[in-house]
Design a protein around this motif. Sequence first.
Motif, mmCIF file in Angstrom:
data_model
loop_
_atom_site.group_PDB
_atom_site.id
_atom_site.type_symbol
_atom_site.label_atom_id
_atom_site.label_comp_id
_atom_site.label_asym_id
_atom_site.label_seq_id
_atom_site.Cartn_x
_atom_site.Cartn_y
_atom_site.Cartn_z
ATOM 1 N N ALA A 171 -13.174 10.623 1.617
ATOM 2 C CA ALA A 171 -12.384 10.126 2.800
ATOM 3 C C ALA A 171 -12.291 8.516 2.830
ATOM 4 C CB ALA A 171 -13.419 10.331 4.073
ATOM 5 N N SER A 172 -11.048 8.356 3.244
ATOM 6 C CA SER A 172 -10.408 6.602 3.472
ATOM 7 C C SER A 172 -10.582 6.256 2.139
ATOM 8 C CB SER A 172 -11.286 6.236 4.685
ATOM 9 O OG SER A 172 -11.145 6.791 5.726
ATOM 10 N N ILE A 173 -10.615 6.824 0.966
ATOM 11 C CA ILE A 173 -10.371 6.025 -0.305
ATOM 12 C C ILE A 173 -9.189 5.695 -0.523
ATOM 13 C CG2 ILE A 173 -11.069 6.164 -2.689
ATOM 14 C CD1 ILE A 173 -13.435 7.514 -2.087
ATOM 15 N N PHE A 174 -8.681 4.617 -0.944
ATOM 16 C CA PHE A 174 -7.021 4.280 -1.325
ATOM 17 C C PHE A 174 -7.155 3.855 -2.645
ATOM 18 C CE2 PHE A 174 -7.821 4.005 3.181
ATOM 19 C CZ PHE A 174 -6.604 4.725 3.792
ATOM 20 N N ARG A 175 -6.095 3.844 -3.570
ATOM 21 C CA ARG A 175 -5.851 3.324 -4.869
ATOM 22 C C ARG A 175 -4.559 2.487 -4.433
ATOM 23 N NH1 ARG A 175 -3.322 5.932 -10.341
ATOM 24 N NH2 ARG A 175 -3.244 3.768 -11.714
#
Length: 318
Positions: A171-175
Motif C-alpha cells: 500500500a502507498s508504495i510509489f516508483r
Amino acid sequence: MSHSVLVVMDPIVSIKTKKDTTFALMLEAQRRHWQVYYCQPQDLYLTKGHVFANCQQVQLQDNPDDWFSYIDAAPVEVNCGEFSAILMRKDPPFNMNYIYSTYLLELAQNQGALVVNDPASLRDCNEKLFTAWFPEHTPKTLVSANPHKLKAFAKELGDVILKPLDGMGGASIFRAKADDPNLSVIIETLTSHGQDLAMAQQFIPEITEGDKRILIVNGEVIPYTLARIPSKGETRGNLAAGGSGVPMPITEEEKAIGEAIAPELVKRGLLFVGLDVIGRYVTEINVTSPTCMRELENEYHINIGEKLFAALEQQLMA
C-alpha cells in the motif's frame, strides 16, 4: 505436560486458510496437543496489575469451508500469565492501539507467558527502519520528512521507491524517476507536506525476478523462498498488490544474508521473521505477522510451524 497458547490475531472468521500462516501455526499447536485459544487485540485488558484476555478455546480443521469451531459458546476471562505462550499475529497497521497491545503483552510476559515475537522488539523493530541495522545488506536509503532532501535523493539516484513507514501489502508504495512530473506530489502525500517521515530507496531492477520472502525461525534460515513476482506493468511484488507467488529453493547468497541477520533476531526475541529480499538487498524485515509459510509447506511438503513450536517447547522446559 499440557501447554496452552493464546493467538492474538485479526478475526478468525475472515481468514483465507489456504494461505494464512497464523492458521497453520494454530494447526501445528493443536497437532502437538496444545490447547489453542483465540482473541483479538481489543480483547486484552489490564486490571489489578494483571493482563487478562477475553478469549475462546478453538477446535481447528484444515477445511476451507469449515475451519474452526468454539469449544465453549461463551468467551472466558483468562489471566494471560497462565498461558504457556502467546502468539502476537495482528496484521499492521502499526498504530497506537498496536503499541498499547505490546505493553500489555510485555506485562503478561513478565508474569509468566512466553510471547512471540517479543513485545518490546515489536515496538523497537519497525519493519522498514530495522533494515538500517544491517547497512551492508540494504540498498541506498533515505528516511526523512524533508521534501527537498527526498527530491534531491531521487534526482541523485535517478530511480527510487518511495513508501510510508507503517504500511503493508504494497500500500502507498510509489516508483518515481528523477523527471517524474508527479515526484513532488508523491513526496508531499507521503510526508503530509513535510510532517511525516517517509522512506526512499534505490530502485532494484531485479524486482522482475521477484521480491523474495525468506523465513527465519528461531535463527534458522528456511531453505526455500517465495518469490513474489510483480504482475505486468507493476513494480510491486506483494501478493496483496496482485503479485504471483512462486516457491523456489533459496540461493547461497540469500542464505548468507539470512544467516548474517539471524543472530540479531534471536538476541531480540524475534523467533519468527520474514525478510524481503530483492536481488542482493534486504528491503524490509517483517516481524509483526510474517506470511508465506503455507505456500512453502504445500510446495515442498515441509513443516515450518513445527520448528517454531519445538523451539517454544524447548524454552518452556528450560
